[in-house]
Design a protein around this motif. Structure first.
Motif, short mmCIF file in Angstrom:
data_model
loop_
_atom_site.label_atom_id
_atom_site.label_comp_id
_atom_site.label_asym_id
_atom_site.label_seq_id
_atom_site.Cartn_x
_atom_site.Cartn_y
_atom_site.Cartn_z
N ILE A 163 0.76 -1.11 -0.02
CA ILE A 163 0.56 0.08 0.01
C ILE A 163 1.09 1.41 0.08
CG2 ILE A 163 -1.46 1.61 1.63
CD1 ILE A 163 -3.10 -1.43 2.09
N ASP A 164 1.88 1.54 1.24
CA ASP A 164 2.82 2.31 0.27
C ASP A 164 3.36 2.96 -0.44
OD1 ASP A 164 4.55 4.46 2.43
OD2 ASP A 164 6.29 2.85 1.60
N ARG A 165 3.54 2.11 -1.60
CA ARG A 165 4.61 1.54 -2.21
C ARG A 165 3.59 2.09 -3.38
NH1 ARG A 165 8.01 3.97 -1.89
NH2 ARG A 165 9.28 3.53 -3.62
N VAL A 166 2.16 2.01 -3.57
CA VAL A 166 1.31 2.31 -4.13
C VAL A 166 0.80 4.13 -4.50
CG1 VAL A 166 -0.98 2.11 -4.92
CG2 VAL A 166 0.14 0.43 -4.47
N THR A 196 -11.56 9.17 -1.83
CA THR A 196 -10.71 7.85 -2.25
C THR A 196 -9.65 8.10 -1.22
OG1 THR A 196 -12.84 6.75 -4.33
CG2 THR A 196 -10.83 5.51 -3.25
N LEU A 197 -8.82 9.04 -2.06
CA LEU A 197 -7.31 9.20 -1.21
C LEU A 197 -7.03 9.81 -0.21
CD1 LEU A 197 -6.50 11.75 -4.54
CD2 LEU A 197 -6.11 8.94 -4.26
N ASP A 198 -7.67 10.35 0.20
CA ASP A 198 -7.88 10.27 1.97
C ASP A 198 -8.29 9.40 2.42
OD1 ASP A 198 -8.03 12.76 4.29
OD2 ASP A 198 -10.26 12.28 4.43
N ALA A 199 -9.10 8.27 2.68
CA ALA A 199 -8.68 7.46 2.86
C ALA A 199 -7.91 5.90 2.64
CB ALA A 199 -10.00 6.28 2.97
N LEU A 200 -6.92 6.14 1.80
CA LEU A 200 -6.54 5.55 1.64
C LEU A 200 -4.70 6.01 1.92
CD1 LEU A 200 -4.52 3.99 -0.93
CD2 LEU A 200 -4.12 5.46 -2.37
N THR A 201 -4.65 7.20 2.29
CA THR A 201 -3.80 8.40 2.75
C THR A 201 -3.96 7.51 4.39
OG1 THR A 201 -3.45 9.86 1.44
CG2 THR A 201 -2.37 10.44 3.11
N THR A 202 -4.78 7.39 4.77
CA THR A 202 -5.14 6.79 6.27
C THR A 202 -4.48 5.47 6.85
OG1 THR A 202 -7.41 8.94 6.21
CG2 THR A 202 -7.01 6.95 8.16
N LEU A 203 -4.97 5.02 5.58
CA LEU A 203 -5.14 3.31 5.54
C LEU A 203 -3.42 2.81 5.90
CD1 LEU A 203 -7.33 1.83 3.24
CD2 LEU A 203 -7.18 1.71 5.76
N ARG A 204 -2.47 3.49 4.43
CA ARG A 204 -1.27 3.85 4.42
C ARG A 204 -0.74 4.39 6.03
NH1 ARG A 204 2.99 8.18 4.49
NH2 ARG A 204 4.98 7.14 3.31
N ASN A 205 -0.97 5.52 6.68
CA ASN A 205 0.03 5.49 7.36
C ASN A 205 -0.69 4.75 8.53
OD1 ASN A 205 0.58 7.94 6.35
ND2 ASN A 205 -0.99 9.46 6.71
N ALA A 253 -2.18 1.81 8.80
CA ALA A 253 -2.47 -0.04 8.60
C ALA A 253 -2.09 -0.73 7.82
CB ALA A 253 -3.88 -0.32 8.21
N SER A 254 -1.05 0.24 7.68
CA SER A 254 0.32 -0.71 6.31
C SER A 254 1.95 -0.63 7.48
CB SER A 254 0.63 0.01 4.97
OG SER A 254 0.95 1.02 5.18
N PRO A 255 2.67 -1.47 6.54
CA PRO A 255 4.20 -1.26 7.55
C PRO A 255 4.53 -0.11 7.36
CG PRO A 255 3.74 -3.14 6.22
CD PRO A 255 2.60 -2.55 5.95
N ALA A 256 4.47 1.17 6.17
CA ALA A 256 4.90 2.03 6.39
C ALA A 256 5.13 3.13 7.54
CB ALA A 256 3.73 3.08 5.15
N HIS A 257 4.70 2.13 8.86
CA HIS A 257 4.67 3.05 9.92
C HIS A 257 4.46 1.54 10.56
CE1 HIS A 257 4.86 7.09 8.80
NE2 HIS A 257 4.09 7.03 8.17
N PRO A 258 4.38 2.02 12.03
CA PRO A 258 5.68 0.73 13.22
C PRO A 258 3.76 0.59 13.74
CG PRO A 258 6.05 1.70 14.82
CD PRO A 258 6.04 2.60 13.07
N ASN A 259 2.49 -0.32 13.17
CA ASN A 259 1.04 -0.50 13.07
C ASN A 259 1.28 -1.57 14.05
OD1 ASN A 259 0.38 2.94 12.35
ND2 ASN A 259 0.82 1.61 10.58
N ASP A 260 0.37 -2.02 14.74
CA ASP A 260 0.13 -3.06 15.77
C ASP A 260 -0.91 -3.94 14.98
OD1 ASP A 260 1.43 -2.40 18.17
OD2 ASP A 260 -0.29 -1.20 18.65
#
Length: 249
Positions: free
Chosen positions: A141-144, A203-212, A214-221
């Motif tokens: 997700i982060d790379r997309v 959609t882009l707003d939600a994508l950014t939230t998911l990237r931040n 719920a993805s390995p872009a950050h140390p999310n649980d």
């Protein structure tokens, strides 16, 4: 189906292909390496880089693949090992059922990296494809997100549309949508097309939230599950493809 489980892969190995002294079917180390390009149409799997028997390598490789590539490998197995014994004949319907289920996860095609894109965008697209194959869609997700963000910034720059310093993905989309002449809806049902275009900002707003979050872009649980991650990737790719097809010469 999100992908084959370890139990299912071991069932395939033991009940369909067969194992003798750690060797999978009639595979040698060389023919195992040749199997993926010859029978599956996959050219970036290298069993020799792994330790262990052909059985252990095959199991590890199959578990690491995305669902669509798992389906390709299962088809390759059925091609290389016909159902010519009672055991294989009995187990083949289960393998075919797995293939149908694995094929049931639709994925929007990624944009092809082209020379006119920046090196950052091209590499992000390549990285996303590799991560989907090796680590799963949540990892991509982060790379997309990076590829889409960088591409929209480039399109604004090419069209001489001003952007603030370090614009967000949403800002770049808004500026492009409002100022690029090729993105002004026209023709039949222009109002509805305009509504679809405007909804992309949400959609882009939600994508950014998911990237931040719920993805390995950050140390999310917790990371997105496979189907939800594919939904996010498909949404980003759809926006990428539409904008690029409208704006590029």
């Amino acid at each position: 189906m999100t992908g084959l489980t370890e139990q299912e892969v071991k069932q395939l190995v033991n009940r369909y292909i067969g194992v003798d002294s750690g060797y999978l079917g009639d595979f040698s180390y060389r023919t195992h390496t040749d199997f993926y390009p010859e029978y599956c149409g996959i050219y970036d799997i290298f069993p020799d880089e792994l330790e262990g028997t052909t059985r252990a390598r095959f199991i590890k490789i199959l578990l690491q693949q995305s669902p669509d590539r798992q389906a390709k490998i299962l088809r390759g197995v059925l091609d290389k090992y016909p159902a010519n014994t009672e055991a294989r004949l009995a187990f083949k319907p289960r393998v075919e059922d797995w293939i149908r289920q694995l094929d049931g996860i639709p994925v929007v095609a990624s944009a092809m990296p082209v020379e006119s894109m920046s090196a950052v965008v091209r590499q992000a697209l390549i990285d996303a494809e590799n991560l989907i194959k090796t680590s799963g869609p949540a990892s991509a997700i982060d790379r997309v997100h990076t590829a889409l963000h960088g591409h929209l910034n480039e399109l604004c720059l090419d069209a001489k549309i001003s952007l603030p310093d370090r614009p967000t993905l949403q800002v770049a989309m808004k500026r492009l949508r409002e100022n690029h002449p090729k993105l002004k809806p026209s023709g039949q049902r222009a109002d509805e097309v305009s509504r679809v275009l405007y909804s992309m900002a949400t959609t882009l707003d939600a994508l950014t939230t998911l990237r931040n979050n719920a993805s390995p872009a950050h140390p999310n649980d917790a990371l997105l599950s496979e189907h939800e991650a594919i939904l996010a990737i498909n949404a980003a790719r759809t926006i990428f493809a539409y904008i690029d097809s409208k704006v590029r010469p």
